[in-house]
Design a protein around this motif. Structure first.
Motif, PDB file in Angstrom:
ATOM      1  N   VAL A 345     -10.482   5.267  97.830  1.00  0.00           N
ATOM      2  CA  VAL A 345      -9.071   5.405  98.201  1.00  0.00           C
ATOM      3  C   VAL A 345      -8.253   4.267  97.601  1.00  0.00           C
ATOM      4  O   VAL A 345      -7.152   4.476  97.088  1.00  0.00           O
ATOM      5  CB  VAL A 345      -8.914   5.434  99.738  1.00  0.00           C
ATOM      6  CG1 VAL A 345      -7.440   5.476 100.144  1.00  0.00           C
ATOM      7  CG2 VAL A 345      -9.655   6.625 100.329  1.00  0.00           C
ATOM      8  N   TRP A 348      -7.679   4.879  93.822  1.00  0.00           N
ATOM      9  CA  TRP A 348      -6.861   6.033  93.459  1.00  0.00           C
ATOM     10  C   TRP A 348      -5.517   6.093  94.172  1.00  0.00           C
ATOM     11  O   TRP A 348      -4.678   6.945  93.831  1.00  0.00           O
ATOM     12  CB  TRP A 348      -7.633   7.329  93.727  1.00  0.00           C
ATOM     13  CG  TRP A 348      -8.703   7.564  92.711  1.00  0.00           C
ATOM     14  CD1 TRP A 348     -10.009   7.187  92.793  1.00  0.00           C
ATOM     15  CD2 TRP A 348      -8.561   8.227  91.455  1.00  0.00           C
ATOM     16  NE1 TRP A 348     -10.697   7.562  91.671  1.00  0.00           N
ATOM     17  CE2 TRP A 348      -9.838   8.216  90.829  1.00  0.00           C
ATOM     18  CE3 TRP A 348      -7.498   8.839  90.797  1.00  0.00           C
ATOM     19  CZ2 TRP A 348     -10.054   8.781  89.574  1.00  0.00           C
ATOM     20  CZ3 TRP A 348      -7.713   9.412  89.555  1.00  0.00           C
ATOM     21  CH2 TRP A 348      -8.972   9.376  88.956  1.00  0.00           C
ATOM     22  N   LEU A 349      -5.284   5.231  95.158  1.00  0.00           N
ATOM     23  CA  LEU A 349      -4.021   5.254  95.905  1.00  0.00           C
ATOM     24  C   LEU A 349      -2.795   5.045  95.006  1.00  0.00           C
ATOM     25  O   LEU A 349      -1.814   5.798  95.124  1.00  0.00           O
ATOM     26  CB  LEU A 349      -4.057   4.209  97.026  1.00  0.00           C
ATOM     27  CG  LEU A 349      -2.814   4.149  97.929  1.00  0.00           C
ATOM     28  CD1 LEU A 349      -2.614   5.477  98.657  1.00  0.00           C
ATOM     29  CD2 LEU A 349      -2.944   3.005  98.939  1.00  0.00           C
ATOM     30  N   ASN A 351      -2.392   5.745  91.837  1.00  0.00           N
ATOM     31  CA  ASN A 351      -2.210   6.962  91.046  1.00  0.00           C
ATOM     32  C   ASN A 351      -1.646   8.105  91.887  1.00  0.00           C
ATOM     33  O   ASN A 351      -0.802   8.875  91.420  1.00  0.00           O
ATOM     34  CB  ASN A 351      -3.537   7.401  90.432  1.00  0.00           C
ATOM     35  CG  ASN A 351      -3.928   6.570  89.223  1.00  0.00           C
ATOM     36  OD1 ASN A 351      -3.179   5.689  88.802  1.00  0.00           O
ATOM     37  ND2 ASN A 351      -5.095   6.830  88.673  1.00  0.00           N
ATOM     38  N   THR A 352      -2.119   8.216  93.116  1.00  0.00           N
ATOM     39  CA  THR A 352      -1.661   9.301  93.994  1.00  0.00           C
ATOM     40  C   THR A 352      -0.177   9.163  94.311  1.00  0.00           C
ATOM     41  O   THR A 352       0.593  10.127  94.214  1.00  0.00           O
ATOM     42  CB  THR A 352      -2.473   9.309  95.302  1.00  0.00           C
ATOM     43  OG1 THR A 352      -3.866   9.415  94.996  1.00  0.00           O
ATOM     44  CG2 THR A 352      -2.062  10.469  96.187  1.00  0.00           C
ATOM     45  N   PHE A 355       1.857   9.713  91.184  1.00  0.00           N
ATOM     46  CA  PHE A 355       1.820  11.108  90.738  1.00  0.00           C
ATOM     47  C   PHE A 355       2.974  11.900  91.359  1.00  0.00           C
ATOM     48  O   PHE A 355       3.640  12.681  90.671  1.00  0.00           O
ATOM     49  CB  PHE A 355       0.482  11.755  91.106  1.00  0.00           C
ATOM     50  CG  PHE A 355       0.456  13.244  90.873  1.00  0.00           C
ATOM     51  CD1 PHE A 355       0.259  13.760  89.609  1.00  0.00           C
ATOM     52  CD2 PHE A 355       0.648  14.124  91.932  1.00  0.00           C
ATOM     53  CE1 PHE A 355       0.242  15.137  89.389  1.00  0.00           C
ATOM     54  CE2 PHE A 355       0.639  15.495  91.727  1.00  0.00           C
ATOM     55  CZ  PHE A 355       0.437  16.009  90.450  1.00  0.00           C
TER      56      PHE A 355
END
Length: 367
Positions: A345, A348-349, A351-352, A355
């Motif tokens: 998490v 990738w947080l 990027n999320t 996004f």
């Protein structure tokens, strides 16, 4: 050779994108090297750092490390810079007036992002870890004056299922340990006890985890029976390495992806509790390349419109967003290590979150 799905407009935009990207890297990293040298020249002189070590051990590995670290910033600034110039010259308007959709205009940006993402992933997973070994060794010697630990005492670790090793002392220079024992259990029952006066890691062997044991005694236990064997010397494969005893600062940066994954799995098997930094680094290497797609989309959506103030507004927004992205990467990693946020998490947080920002700006840009 002509690529079927690429038209002249695609190669034109890809050339603009990649040309600006590499130019910004050369410009900003050159400035960074000058500032870093001015900041550390006193330390280099104090600890007698030789010039060839400064150039080939430090800066030759400093440059690719920071290029990769701030790749997302370079992508963002490059896209905003050259796209704003295209918009100011009414080139974007001319492209769209031919019937080209905004989505079709994004194609060369995504192709360029794919090239950068592939390069970023390869550098971060295979090339930079090798250079980080020399860079960190130089920093410890000539900047911090702190040498990596060269010995360890009273080390006990689980090397396999039901197998526990113990070393009274390990010397990292000679890769030799003394007063070694290896216990094998079947459930909670001890079935074998090995002791050796010394163990040495065989660096010349093609077999991984190869150790040479001397003055060996093996006791095999079966019920009330005990079988004892003695060996003056023997070679054995034991799933442990010298790096398992000597913990080095930022050790995760010195391993390639395969080594990092194997290290994490091995330490999990042993029940080690200090793996968060290694797991964050592993997931970050896969998440970081995707930033090129996300940030180039944001940059293109922000700067494709012609503005009265020129590129200043778009550039300011771009620097702010890219700085926020890099800050969010650091904050999420810190939360994972200190608060318990899952490493996947944490990686990738950023990027999320970005996004959704990219999607919102992309849907608004054509209007």
């Amino acid at each position: 050779m002509k690529i079927p799905f690429l038209r002249r407009i695609d190669t034109y935009l890809i050339g603009k994108f990649l040309g600006t990207y590499f130019f910004s890297i050369v410009l900003i990293i050159s400035i960074g090297v000058v500032f870093d040298y001015n900041e550390n020249v006193d330390k280099f002189a104090k600890f007698n750092a030789p010039m060839d070590a400064i150039i080939f051990q430090y800066y030759l590995n400093f440059i690719p490390y920071y290029c990769n670290l701030f790749s997302s910033l370079f992508v963002f600034l490059s896209v905003i810079f050259f796209t704003s110039k295209l918009a100011d010259n009414s080139e974007i308007i001319a492209m769209l007036s031919t019937g080209m959709s905004f989505g079709r205009l994004m194609r060369p940006y995504m192709i360029s992002s794919a090239i950068i993402a592939a390069m970023t992933f390869y550098l971060g997973s295979e090339v930079i870890p090798k250079g980080s070994v020399k860079r960190l060794a130089f920093e410890n010697t000539y900047k911090r004056n702190k040498k990596n630990p060269t010995y360890a005492d009273n080390v006990q670790l689980k090397v396999d299922t039901g197998v526990v090793a113990f070393l009274e002392h390990f010397d990292g220079m000679s890769k030799t340990g003394i007063h070694f024992s290896l216990d094998k259990f079947d459930g909670k029952k001890l079935i074998s006890h090995l002791t050796a006066g010394s163990v040495t890691y065989d660096t010349l062997s093609n077999v991984k985890y190869q150790w040479r044991l001397r003055n060996v005694t093996i006791r095999n236990l079966s019920g009330y029976k005990e079988e004892i064997r003695y060996y003056s010397q023997m070679d054995s494969v034991i799933r442990m390495e010298p790096q398992d005893f000597l913990f080095i600062r930022n050790q995760q940066e010195t391993m390639n992806n395969a080594e990092l994954r194997e290290y994490i799995e091995r330490q999990r098997m042993r029940g080690s509790g200090n793996l968060t930094a290694f797991e964050v680094e592993y997931h970050r290497r896969y998440a970081a390349p995707f930033a090129a797609f996300i940030l180039s989309s944001i940059g293109m959506s922000l700067s494709s419109r012609k503005r009265k103030g020129g590129m200043g507004f778009s550039l300011g927004i771009g620097i702010g967003l890219s700085a926020t992205y890099i800050l969010l990467q650091s904050v999420s990693a810190t939360f994972s290590i200190n608060v318990g946020l899952h490493p996947f998490v944490a990686a990738w947080l950023p990027n999320t979150i970005f996004f959704f920002i990219a999607w919102y700006l992309y849907t608004k840009a054509p209007r």
